[in-house]
Scaffold this motif. Structure first.
Motif, PDB file in Angstrom:
ATOM      1  N   ARG A   1     -26.660 -28.195  24.256  1.00 10.75           N
ATOM      2  CA  ARG A   1     -27.738 -27.217  24.117  1.00 10.75           C
ATOM      3  C   ARG A   1     -28.948 -27.628  24.964  1.00 10.75           C
ATOM      4  O   ARG A   1     -29.444 -28.738  24.829  1.00 10.75           O
ATOM      5  N   PRO A   2     -29.424 -26.707  25.867  1.00 12.63           N
ATOM      6  CA  PRO A   2     -30.549 -27.081  26.715  1.00 12.63           C
ATOM      7  C   PRO A   2     -31.852 -27.202  25.911  1.00 12.63           C
ATOM      8  O   PRO A   2     -32.030 -26.524  24.914  1.00 12.63           O
ATOM      9  N   ASP A   3     -32.733 -28.076  26.377  1.00 11.83           N
ATOM     10  CA  ASP A   3     -33.956 -28.330  25.609  1.00 11.83           C
ATOM     11  C   ASP A   3     -35.116 -27.427  26.041  1.00 11.83           C
ATOM     12  O   ASP A   3     -34.984 -26.605  26.949  1.00 11.83           O
TER      13      ASP A   3
ATOM     14  N   HIS B   1     -36.218 -24.670  29.502  1.00 12.40           N
ATOM     15  CA  HIS B   1     -36.556 -23.254  29.329  1.00 12.40           C
ATOM     16  C   HIS B   1     -37.955 -22.950  29.839  1.00 12.40           C
ATOM     17  O   HIS B   1     -38.184 -21.898  30.435  1.00 12.40           O
TER      18      HIS B   1
ATOM     19  N   GLN C   1     -27.140 -15.811  16.273  1.00 12.08           N
ATOM     20  CA  GLN C   1     -26.369 -17.056  16.257  1.00 12.08           C
ATOM     21  C   GLN C   1     -25.841 -17.385  17.640  1.00 12.08           C
ATOM     22  O   GLN C   1     -25.869 -18.531  18.071  1.00 12.08           O
TER      23      GLN C   1
ATOM     24  N   SER D   1     -28.743 -18.460  19.819  1.00 11.93           N
ATOM     25  CA  SER D   1     -29.369 -19.726  19.423  1.00 11.93           C
ATOM     26  C   SER D   1     -28.802 -20.920  20.182  1.00 11.93           C
ATOM     27  O   SER D   1     -29.441 -21.956  20.286  1.00 11.93           O
ATOM     28  N   PHE D   2     -27.590 -20.771  20.756  1.00 11.49           N
ATOM     29  CA  PHE D   2     -27.026 -21.879  21.519  1.00 11.49           C
ATOM     30  C   PHE D   2     -27.563 -21.946  22.940  1.00 11.49           C
ATOM     31  O   PHE D   2     -27.425 -22.953  23.608  1.00 11.49           O
ATOM     32  N   ILE D   3     -28.168 -20.843  23.387  1.00 11.08           N
ATOM     33  CA  ILE D   3     -28.750 -20.831  24.730  1.00 11.08           C
ATOM     34  C   ILE D   3     -30.220 -21.213  24.647  1.00 11.08           C
ATOM     35  O   ILE D   3     -30.738 -21.903  25.507  1.00 11.08           O
ATOM     36  N   LEU D   4     -30.878 -20.771  23.595  1.00  9.76           N
ATOM     37  CA  LEU D   4     -32.329 -20.943  23.473  1.00  9.76           C
ATOM     38  C   LEU D   4     -32.706 -22.287  22.839  1.00  9.76           C
ATOM     39  O   LEU D   4     -31.915 -22.865  22.105  1.00  9.76           O
ATOM     40  N   PRO D   5     -33.935 -22.770  23.131  1.00 12.89           N
ATOM     41  CA  PRO D   5     -34.356 -24.069  22.575  1.00 12.89           C
ATOM     42  C   PRO D   5     -34.547 -24.016  21.061  1.00 12.89           C
ATOM     43  O   PRO D   5     -35.026 -23.013  20.531  1.00 12.89           O
ATOM     44  N   LYS D   6     -34.189 -25.095  20.413  1.00  9.83           N
ATOM     45  CA  LYS D   6     -34.218 -25.159  18.948  1.00  9.83           C
ATOM     46  C   LYS D   6     -35.647 -25.048  18.418  1.00  9.83           C
ATOM     47  O   LYS D   6     -36.550 -25.723  18.898  1.00  9.83           O
ATOM     48  N   GLY D   7     -35.838 -24.176  17.442  1.00 13.81           N
ATOM     49  CA  GLY D   7     -37.154 -24.015  16.816  1.00 13.81           C
ATOM     50  C   GLY D   7     -38.048 -22.998  17.487  1.00 13.81           C
ATOM     51  O   GLY D   7     -39.057 -22.596  16.933  1.00 13.81           O
ATOM     52  N   HIS D   8     -37.708 -22.603  18.739  1.00  9.05           N
ATOM     53  CA  HIS D   8     -38.533 -21.625  19.471  1.00  9.05           C
ATOM     54  C   HIS D   8     -37.715 -20.414  19.901  1.00  9.05           C
ATOM     55  O   HIS D   8     -38.032 -19.764  20.902  1.00  9.05           O
ATOM     56  N   GLU D   9     -36.662 -20.112  19.158  1.00 12.01           N
ATOM     57  CA  GLU D   9     -35.728 -19.047  19.568  1.00 12.01           C
ATOM     58  C   GLU D   9     -36.424 -17.691  19.714  1.00 12.01           C
ATOM     59  O   GLU D   9     -36.266 -17.018  20.737  1.00 12.01           O
TER      60      GLU D   9
ATOM     61  N   PHE E   1     -38.860 -17.348  22.712  1.00  9.20           N
ATOM     62  CA  PHE E   1     -38.169 -17.260  24.003  1.00  9.20           C
ATOM     63  C   PHE E   1     -37.368 -15.970  24.152  1.00  9.20           C
ATOM     64  O   PHE E   1     -37.194 -15.491  25.278  1.00  9.20           O
TER      65      PHE E   1
ATOM     66  N   ILE F   1     -40.005 -13.615  25.399  1.00 11.40           N
ATOM     67  CA  ILE F   1     -40.379 -13.928  26.791  1.00 11.40           C
ATOM     68  C   ILE F   1     -39.284 -13.473  27.762  1.00 11.40           C
ATOM     69  O   ILE F   1     -39.549 -12.810  28.766  1.00 11.40           O
TER      70      ILE F   1
END
Lengths: 168, 91
Positions: free
Chosen positions: A143-145, A149, B15, B18-26, B29, B32
């Motif tokens: 998973r990218p950080d 992004h 779901q 969520s695997f593409i986007l950064p954790k906690g800021h889905e 983003f 955006i």
């Protein structure tokens, strides 16, 4: 029945003492033939099984069960789960043809859990859910950080600004 | 009673995203990207189709039009991806 049971225990012991795969296969092939004959000629079993079922059961299923057991020790957990799931599906389709008690006895003797009694594992949906979970866990690792992004967003903003500046 | 028959589909979509986007800021983003990606695609589309590579032709096009055209381009890509997934299904 007891006689066959003892034979299977002896076979199990002999197989466990085999040092390489070739010897394991050779011993298994030899004893399968012998055991087939024993079962066919056993009068107590004649009532429970017809001749074709006995031959099919011993020559095919015993070999398959033992080779699957060998696979269980060889592969990684993910591959093993797949192998076991395939195996369960296979035996479920065929299990109706065998006398249940012999089948269960064989599984117990070989130290394999009785999967017939676990309907949840047999379910196709359950199997696909397990595979999905494994793939999800794998994807989670790559998973990218946040910084990546942010860089992408900055890149797009800069591109838009540059584009409008060029079109002035 | 609340009618939420679309809820499972939208949660499934989140779901997947969520695997593409950064954790906690889905959610941030998603907003955006929903604004920027169609806009960038719209700009590129106008540049290479209408503008034929000349930038100053594009100065009079409203921003919302650029975004809407980019949205259509993006939806074509998504449809092609769904078609690809349907034809070459992974088991």
């Amino acid at each position: 029945m007891e006689h066959i049971k003892k034979k299977i225990i002896l076979l199990k012991q002999e197989l466990s003492s085999c040092k390489d795969r070739a010897l394991f296969d050779q011993t298994l092939e030899f004893h399968i033939g012998q055991l087939s004959h024993e079962i066919i000629s056993d009068p107590s079993l004649a009532k429970q099984l017809d001749r074709n079922s006995k031959i099919f059961f011993l020559s095919n299923r015993l070999k398959d069960t033992l080779s699957r057991k060998a696979l269980m020790d060889k592969y990684d957990p993910e591959e093993r789960t797949k192998q076991i799931a395939e195996f369960i599906e296979q035996i479920n389709g065929e299990a109706l043809f065998y006398a249940k008690e012999i089948y269960l006895m064989l599984l117990t003797e070989l130290g394999i859990p009785n999967d017939i009694e676990v309907p949840a594992v047999q379910d196709k949906k359950e199997k696909s859910a397990i595979l999905k979970k494994i793939s999800r866990e794998k994807r989670e690792l790559y998973r990218p950080d946040l910084i990546l992004h942010l860089l992408i967003v900055c890149g797009m903003v800069l591109f838009i600004v540059w584009f409008h500046w060029m079109s002035l | 009673m609340k009618n939420n028959y679309l809820a499972p589909q939208s949660s499934m979509l989140m779901q997947d995203l969520s695997f593409i986007l950064p954790k906690g800021h889905e959610k941030i983003f998603v907003v955006i990207y929903a604004l920027l990606v169609p806009y960038v695609l719209g700009l590129l589309f106008f540049l290479f189709s209408v503008g034929e590579g000349i930038f100053h032709i594009l100065s009079n096009i409203p921003h919302i039009v650029i975004w809407l055209v980019g949205y259509e381009v993006f939806s074509i890509f998504v449809l092609l991806y769904i078609l690809k997934k349907t034809i070459f299904r992974e088991y």
